[in-house]
Write a protein that holds these residues in place. Sequence first.
Motif, mmCIF file in Angstrom:
data_model
loop_
_atom_site.group_PDB
_atom_site.id
_atom_site.type_symbol
_atom_site.label_atom_id
_atom_site.label_comp_id
_atom_site.label_asym_id
_atom_site.label_seq_id
_atom_site.Cartn_x
_atom_site.Cartn_y
_atom_site.Cartn_z
ATOM 1 N N ILE A 181 0.884 -1.168 0.000
ATOM 2 C CA ILE A 181 0.000 0.000 0.000
ATOM 3 C C ILE A 181 0.916 1.210 0.000
ATOM 4 C CG2 ILE A 181 -1.740 1.306 1.275
ATOM 5 C CD1 ILE A 181 -2.658 -1.363 2.521
ATOM 6 N N ILE A 206 -3.437 3.924 8.023
ATOM 7 C CA ILE A 206 -3.847 2.693 7.337
ATOM 8 C C ILE A 206 -3.260 1.484 8.057
ATOM 9 C CG2 ILE A 206 -3.628 1.367 5.192
ATOM 10 C CD1 ILE A 206 -3.684 4.040 3.676
ATOM 11 N N LEU A 249 -7.949 -2.406 1.945
ATOM 12 C CA LEU A 249 -7.394 -1.064 2.145
ATOM 13 C C LEU A 249 -6.403 -0.682 1.050
ATOM 14 C CD1 LEU A 249 -6.906 -1.061 6.014
ATOM 15 C CD2 LEU A 249 -8.594 0.227 4.695
ATOM 16 N N ASN A 292 -3.547 -1.128 -6.919
ATOM 17 C CA ASN A 292 -4.651 -0.980 -5.966
ATOM 18 C C ASN A 292 -5.906 -1.744 -6.372
ATOM 19 O OD1 ASN A 292 -5.737 0.692 -7.970
ATOM 20 N ND2 ASN A 292 -5.281 2.590 -6.861
ATOM 21 N N LYS A 342 -0.862 9.447 6.739
ATOM 22 C CA LYS A 342 -1.849 8.660 6.002
ATOM 23 C C LYS A 342 -1.523 7.178 6.066
ATOM 24 C CE LYS A 342 -3.617 7.920 1.305
ATOM 25 N NZ LYS A 342 -3.582 8.375 -0.108
ATOM 26 N N GLY A 354 -6.973 -0.704 -1.906
ATOM 27 C CA GLY A 354 -7.723 0.089 -2.877
ATOM 28 C C GLY A 354 -7.582 1.574 -2.665
ATOM 29 N N GLU A 355 -7.120 1.958 -1.461
ATOM 30 C CA GLU A 355 -6.892 3.376 -1.172
ATOM 31 C C GLU A 355 -5.466 3.815 -1.542
ATOM 32 O OE1 GLU A 355 -7.846 4.194 2.887
ATOM 33 O OE2 GLU A 355 -9.718 3.028 2.822
ATOM 34 N N SER A 356 -4.666 2.860 -2.046
ATOM 35 C CA SER A 356 -3.271 3.167 -2.376
ATOM 36 C C SER A 356 -3.177 4.161 -3.516
ATOM 37 C CB SER A 356 -2.542 1.874 -2.759
ATOM 38 O OG SER A 356 -1.257 2.150 -3.288
ATOM 39 N N ASP A 357 -2.090 4.925 -3.508
ATOM 40 C CA ASP A 357 -1.825 5.868 -4.597
ATOM 41 C C ASP A 357 -1.179 5.180 -5.803
ATOM 42 O OD1 ASP A 357 -2.809 8.018 -3.131
ATOM 43 O OD2 ASP A 357 -0.871 8.371 -2.171
#
Length: 324
Positions: A181, A204, A217, A227, A200, A219-222
């Motif tokens: 992540i 997480i 979670l 993701n 951030k 899926g929230e990666s940059d």
Amino acid sequence: MRFLLIACLFGLVCWTPVHAFETTINPDTAALVNGTVITTAEYRIERSRLLRLRKQKESDLEQITLSMLGREALENLIGRELLYQESAKKGLRVPAASVEAEVAMLRGKYSSAEEFTFSLEKMALTEQALSRQIEQGMAIQRLIEAEFGAKTQVSESEARAHYDSHRKDFLQPVRIRLSHILAAVEPAADDLSKEKARKKIAAIRQRITGGESFSALAGESDDASSNKKGGDLGYYSPGQLGKSMEEAAFSLKAGQLSAVVEDRFGYHLLKVTERKAETPLPFETVKDGISKQIQRERTSALMTPFLKRLRESAKVEILLGSED
């Protein structure tokens, strides 16, 4: 291509005693080998090839190193010409159609004729010069096969013996399947931006240790490339990751979550989802490579005295100016 074997052998050529002597400098001629001209253009192309091969820049090298490199380049060309002349003496000619086929195969590796031409220009080569190099290389390869082919054959039992006595060289290294992540931040970002990204990723991590799913979670990666796959990055072996990522990733057990890891992309959380131990590679998968390695070594050993004899009986004139 087969003729590229020749490039591996020219390290044997350097510093051999020569029938060489200085004469009036001809700006277009680097050397004469039994009367055949090696041009300064060919010499510079070969010197550039050696620099590319070693990932060096001329501007970074001291003069004595450049002089040694230049001598090596010239010796390579002289050795190649001697072998080519010997192949001609033995009638080992290469049909023009074979050379054209090799050039066509090379051209086909490029997306367009313009890209092919541009690549040649970067190496200071014309298509005519490339064709000559290929024809020369193929003729020399035929000479090597005729002179040494029968003496360098490797039996399966010899390859097997090498495999058995060098088992440590034939191991599939440890591999891990890695997920991450990422809270991305630019290397040149200000302290405020870095602190925001660090907070951030720390938040997480706290959610994961509190029981939430790593893959959900992620899926929230940059990192848009991973993701949508639960953060999965695939398999890695040692040497394939940056230093900080590798140290953290390979210290983890399967299923274990890392501390926050910083690299040039930002801040990561890592998780190893699978770990494969170091395992021996089966003989069948490596025997061809072993045979080729042994054959190269045997050919090199035989080439040294063979090329020395050619050189000792040749008339070689060095015409290269000291400024080159």
